[in-house]
Structure formats: C-alpha cells, structure tokens
Design a protein around this motif. Structure first.
Motif, short mmCIF file in Angstrom:
data_model
loop_
_atom_site.label_atom_id
_atom_site.label_comp_id
_atom_site.label_asym_id
_atom_site.label_seq_id
_atom_site.Cartn_x
_atom_site.Cartn_y
_atom_site.Cartn_z
N ASN A 35 60.39 35.96 44.15
CA ASN A 35 59.44 36.59 42.70
C ASN A 35 59.38 37.89 43.05
OD1 ASN A 35 57.12 37.07 41.35
ND2 ASN A 35 57.06 35.20 40.42
N GLU A 36 59.49 39.33 42.21
CA GLU A 36 59.41 40.25 41.70
C GLU A 36 58.90 40.58 40.79
OE1 GLU A 36 62.88 42.32 41.70
OE2 GLU A 36 63.84 41.30 44.34
N SER B 41 54.08 46.80 38.78
CA SER B 41 54.07 45.96 37.58
C SER B 41 53.12 45.43 36.88
CB SER B 41 54.70 44.67 38.08
OG SER B 41 55.65 44.83 38.80
N GLY B 42 52.74 45.48 35.84
CA GLY B 42 52.03 44.81 35.16
C GLY B 42 51.76 43.25 35.06
N LEU B 43 50.39 42.61 34.05
CA LEU B 43 50.39 41.67 34.22
C LEU B 43 51.80 40.32 33.58
CD1 LEU B 43 46.80 40.79 34.20
CD2 LEU B 43 47.47 40.80 36.59
N ARG C 8 51.67 45.68 43.64
CA ARG C 8 50.34 45.12 43.05
C ARG C 8 49.17 44.77 44.29
NH1 ARG C 8 48.98 45.08 37.75
NH2 ARG C 8 47.54 43.41 38.13
N GLY C 9 49.72 45.36 45.48
CA GLY C 9 49.26 45.08 46.79
C GLY C 9 49.06 43.93 47.20
N ASP D 237 55.97 44.45 51.72
CA ASP D 237 55.21 45.86 51.68
C ASP D 237 55.76 46.17 50.10
OD1 ASP D 237 58.06 46.69 51.65
OD2 ASP D 237 57.36 48.17 53.24
N GLU D 238 56.54 45.61 49.37
CA GLU D 238 56.38 46.36 48.15
C GLU D 238 56.23 44.86 47.02
OE1 GLU D 238 61.03 46.16 46.69
OE2 GLU D 238 60.40 48.50 48.34
N SER D 239 55.26 43.76 47.85
CA SER D 239 54.69 43.26 46.75
C SER D 239 55.33 41.72 46.24
CB SER D 239 53.77 43.33 46.02
OG SER D 239 52.31 44.22 46.79
N HIS D 240 56.75 41.59 46.69
CA HIS D 240 57.47 40.67 46.36
C HIS D 240 57.48 39.51 47.23
CE1 HIS D 240 60.73 43.31 45.25
NE2 HIS D 240 59.84 44.01 44.24
N VAL D 241 57.14 38.44 46.53
CA VAL D 241 56.88 37.01 47.40
C VAL D 241 58.32 36.04 47.33
CG1 VAL D 241 56.08 35.10 47.10
CG2 VAL D 241 54.64 36.49 46.11
N VAL D 242 58.60 36.24 48.94
CA VAL D 242 59.94 35.59 49.34
C VAL D 242 59.75 33.96 49.39
CG1 VAL D 242 62.12 35.78 50.31
CG2 VAL D 242 61.03 37.85 49.48
#
Length: 381
Positions: free
Chosen positions: A306-307, A30-32, A312-313, A288-293
């Motif tokens: 939040n995906e 994802s971009g910013l 984005r590490g 591990d895919e940088s989703h915040v849950v």
C-alpha cells in the motif's frame, strides 16, 4: 507537518541523500485517500499521564500486566493504573530524566535514563528497589527474564543485571559506526536467549544468564560511497515468532533468521526504521517512505504493498483481527485489510504525536501519545 521522528537530524540528510536519484513525484506526500469504510474506530477510554516524551527522542512506551497499565514520562515520573477498576495505583519519581521505558518484569518495572542508569521499581508499590549504572544513554526499553534484566546502551553495549538486586552479571560489547540513527532497537528476551540488534546491521543471540554469544547474523551490509549512504542502522526491534527471528534495517533489507542457530532463511531489499509485525504466516513492514508491505513469512515474497500513505510518517504497525493498523504524523489511524492492504477505516486519534508502538488490549488497542495521553480504542463493524 509535525516533526516527531525518533531519529536525529542526520536521518533527514540521509533521506535526502538516498533519495536524490528518485523522481520527486515519487516522494510527494500523499493526501488522505478516499474509500468506503467497513469498520468504525471507537474510543472506549482515555486518561493523561505526565508530560510524555521530550525533544531528546525518549523511547517511551506503555506496558500492560493483566489489568495494570504502566506509563513513564521523560521528566522521571512513572505511573501505575488499574484499567479494570479505573483507579490510580501509584506514582513514583526516579529523580532523573527517563530515556526509555517502561520494561515489565514479574515483580519489577524498569526504566532507563539519559545518564545511563537502569532503575528498578517495585511493580506493586512503585518503590525504587535498585539503581545500576551503565556506560551511556539507555534509549532501548529494558527486557527481562525471571532472573536477568537486559539493558542496551547507545554506545553498542548490552548489560545483564540481576532482577533481584541490580548486580551486573555480564556485559557484551559491539562496535558502533561513526554515523547512526538516533535510537536503539529494544532487545528481546525469550526463554534462555536475548536477541539484540545493532547500528551496523547485525543481530546477535546471547545466553541471557551469562551473556555468552550463541550466534551472530547480518541483516544487511553497508553500500554506497559515503557514510550517509552506508548507514544501515536497525532501530526497529527484532521480532521472534515461532522458530524465526525477523529484523529490518534502514537502507538495507528485511531478513528472516533461524532462532536456534542464526541461519539466514531469506532476505528482501527494504529500508525501514520501524518495528515489524508478524502473525505467523505474514510479516508486515512500514518503509522509510511510509509504504506498508506484506511479506510471506516462509519465503519473503511480497504479497501486497500500500503506497497511498507515502511520506505521511507512518509509525510501527499493529495487527488486530483481520486488520493492519498504522498511525501517521497527522495523528490519523489507518485500518488496512490484512488480505490486500486496502483501507477499511480511518480516525484521528486523541493526542499529539504517536511514536510509541500501539498495544493489543481486550480485543482492541491502546495508543500512547507523545504528550502523555493514553487511549483505548476498539473496531466496530
């Protein structure tokens, strides 16, 4: 994109293997995201301490004791600094490359080395008090009670040493799978218990005084056809909150356990190798895919996801007031609203790489970069 993960190269192959059946668009970085900021991030103070981490994935984190800050670098240097007076207190060199630290006790600070040494330094002077040997690299930050310091080694062993003289009091052995992530979850000590997590998806509770097993629980079980798919390592530290213990595995699950007896209270499918964050009512995880849950701590139900920072590490989350803070691998701090995961603020931080977890300090937070820079930030409306 900078590669500064604490994982070995096997993780890269594992991610590719477990993601092979997914649509490529789902794994696109994802971009910013655009948003209207409601908070500003102010840098209040900063200072450099040594050279920071090295390429062997050293697990270095800052430690705070009232106004004192303790920091180590991979080249064997440990620093103490008075945050209130803005004054260096001492610098010590342990003459061995540091793999993990700093662990903080009542009178000592502790570091672990790549040679398997646990070293205790006097917190007041930096003088080395003792050195104890273990069986392999110490990649976890030592944890301590008033009388026992616990070190976990990469070969699946837990050691209990006397904080007074470094005498070995007990040892607990745990089987390690053939293929694991490069790293070890930090053990956690609370009262008479030490909670530790292992690469086979299990956590244990031991009596901190003698190492006796109190209970053992499984966060998840291996699945798949080959070793990469079966890898369910726990690299994020277990979290104790009230009477609960929370832990998450890579390619596995997030689970809640009873701290007293280890009963599983709930589980949710999840793949994470980062630390969790808990505020009593909610559990926050970075996948591990940088989703915040965000999860309901009582029953594990998902409250929001939040995906928008995918791939984005993201590193481990920190909770500050009404916000969830995460740092990506381009060194951007993202501030999310606890209520719904929406963006509230963003800032590029000072430093190169942020593998160490952020720490709460004086109404703000402290960030230690991989190149040894320590900064304190605050959130402003």
């Amino acid at each position: 994109m900078k590669l500064r993960s604490v994982l070995a190269l096997c993780l890269l192959f594992a991610v590719a293997a477990c993601s092979s059946n997914k649509n490529k668009d789902e794994l696109k970085r994802s971009g910013l995201a655009d948003f209207d900021a409601t908070v500003k991030i102010k840098r209040d103070w900063g200072k450099g301490f040594g050279s920071g981490r090295d390429k062997r994935a050293s697990n270095l984190m800052a430690a705070l004791d009232e106004q004192r800050l303790f920091v180590a670098d991979a080249k064997g240097r440990v620093y103490a600094y008075d945050l209130e007076r803005k004054k260096n207190l001492w610098k010590s060199n342990v003459d061995s490359d540091i793999a993990a630290g700093v662990g903080l006790g009542r009178q000592n600070v502790y570091v672990g080395t790549f040679k398997g040494e646990l070293i205790a330094l006097d917190a007041e002077t930096g003088e080395q008090k003792w050195l104890a040997e273990t069986s392999s690299e110490i990649l976890s930050v030592p944890a301590t009670s008033s009388t026992v310091v616990v070190a976990q080694t990469i070969d699946g062993r837990l050691y209990g040493f006397s904080t007074r003289d470094g005498k070995q009091l007990w040892r607990y052995d745990h089987a390690v799978p053939a293929l694991t992530l490069r790293g070890t979850a930090n053990p956690v000590v609370q009262r008479n218990q030490v909670i530790a997590a292992f690469a086979n998806g299990q956590i244990v509770a031991l009596n901190v005084r003698d190492g006796a097993l109190l209970w053992s629980g499984r966060v998840s079980s291996p699945k798949g056809r080959h070793d990469l798919e079966k890898m369910i390592d726990i690299d994020g530290s277990p979290i104790i909150d009230g009477g609960m213990v929370y832990a998450a595995t890579y390619q596995g699950a997030l689970a809640s356990f009873s701290k007293a007896k280890g009963q599983v209270l709930w589980k949710q499918d999840l793949s994470s190798y980062r630390n969790l964050a808990v505020d009593g009512a909610h559990v926050y995880a970075v996948t591990d895919e940088s989703h915040v849950v965000a999860f309901n701590a009582a029953n594990g139900s998902i409250l929001w996801t939040n995906e928008q920072m995918q791939m984005r590490g993201l590193d481990s989350p920190l909770l500050l007031d009404n916000y969830v803070l995460v740092i990506d691998d381009d060194d951007y701090l993202h501030v999310l609203n606890k209520a719904d995961g929406s963006f509230a603020g963003r800032r590029k931080l000072s430093g190169d790489g942020f593998s160490a977890p952020m720490l709460f300090v004086d109404g703000g937070f402290l960030a230690l970069s991989d190149d040894g820079k320590v900064s304190i930030y605050s959130l402003k409306p």
